[in-house]
Design a protein around this motif. Sequence first.
Motif, PDB file in Angstrom:
ATOM      1  N   UNK A  59      35.182  49.010  38.306  1.00 57.76           N
ATOM      2  CA  UNK A  59      34.626  48.120  39.152  1.00 57.76           C
ATOM      3  C   UNK A  59      33.477  47.175  38.398  1.00 57.76           C
ATOM      4  N   UNK A  60      33.492  45.992  38.424  1.00 61.77           N
ATOM      5  CA  UNK A  60      32.847  45.278  37.786  1.00 61.77           C
ATOM      6  C   UNK A  60      31.624  44.511  38.672  1.00 61.77           C
ATOM      7  N   UNK A  61      30.473  44.491  37.976  1.00 58.83           N
ATOM      8  CA  UNK A  61      29.150  44.212  38.493  1.00 58.83           C
ATOM      9  C   UNK A  61      28.859  42.510  37.875  1.00 58.83           C
ATOM     10  N   UNK A  62      28.834  41.508  38.701  1.00 62.12           N
ATOM     11  CA  UNK A  62      28.366  40.276  37.964  1.00 62.12           C
ATOM     12  C   UNK A  62      27.074  39.854  38.406  1.00 62.12           C
ATOM     13  N   UNK A  63      26.351  39.098  37.575  1.00 65.63           N
ATOM     14  CA  UNK A  63      25.001  38.396  37.948  1.00 65.63           C
ATOM     15  C   UNK A  63      25.284  37.297  38.715  1.00 65.63           C
TER      16      UNK A  63
END
Length: 338
Positions: A59-63
Amino acid sequence: MEDIPVILVTAGYDHTIRMWDALKSTCTRTIPYTTESQINRMALSSDKHYLAVAGNPSVSLYDVFGSSDLPVLKLDGHTGNVTAVEFTQDYKFLATGSEDRTIRWWDVYAGGCKYILENGSLVTDIAIHPDSRQELVVSSDKDGLVRVWSWRRKEVLCQVAPQPDVAVWSVAVSPSGRLVVAGDNTGRVYVYRLIIDATPQGDRSVELEHYASFDAHEDSRITRTLFSPDGVFLATCSSDHTARLWHIPEGPGSAAAAAAGIDTTDDTGPGGVRLVRTLEYHHRWVWDAAFSSNSGYLVTVSTDTRAALWEVSTGEVIREFKGHQKGVVCVALNDAIG
């Protein structure tokens, strides 16, 4: 909403994440998803700053407002396809479900996994109970089980099997926390009352009591179920190329339903469930949907490469979003004020 923009995001098989100006139907930013994985599901934090993207197996979190195309945080731990992702309302935690047969509870700020729930079957979807004090998460799986978990105690509090050995692909919890719905592989929707009884000693019992069931998309897979924020509508998405809006009353004479112009006294099905309208626009599977914060609009996405913005009151498409080169399978929307 100049100071608080509408955040609309779509992603699909073309390995791109696209952010849109919802009013102009123009793409304002494209983030390349550079891993070999497909994108399965997305979620936006309630403060609009973070976008969680579920793939295989990370899972990737982006700004959302950042300039970099790289994720600010990557959550590794799952060993299979991540099929579901959802932030808690305070956006401190993130829940994920996976084909590795686990549900994981992540601390977003620390960047680590706090709890692992062993499901025993491929997890297809999850939904966090809206009352954080209950510490509950609902899951569905490929073996056909709907389970209510205490994520902190890492145990199943109750479970039901709507149709034995028929995969359940989506679950949702109503904004009040009183109803749980599940959509299966045959197009049928099951509605349960979620009954939580607490004792003065601090113990509690949790039960899923059958309320209604109906054929929402006959002989077709239900890909997504979700409640509108006001609880008036249940949206279902399907392989039959349509999305449908339903009203499921939680008690006699729903004031919210009346305000929405829904006549709940005529042409109702089991448990008072009423089909409000069928949304026909897409030419292939409808995979995902998202409501606006005021429940007045719905965005749907499809394998036909398009996203559509619907006006709920009329059932008309008022915006089209074109730009993906392959099928669009997930959408996230946050237009909340404050």
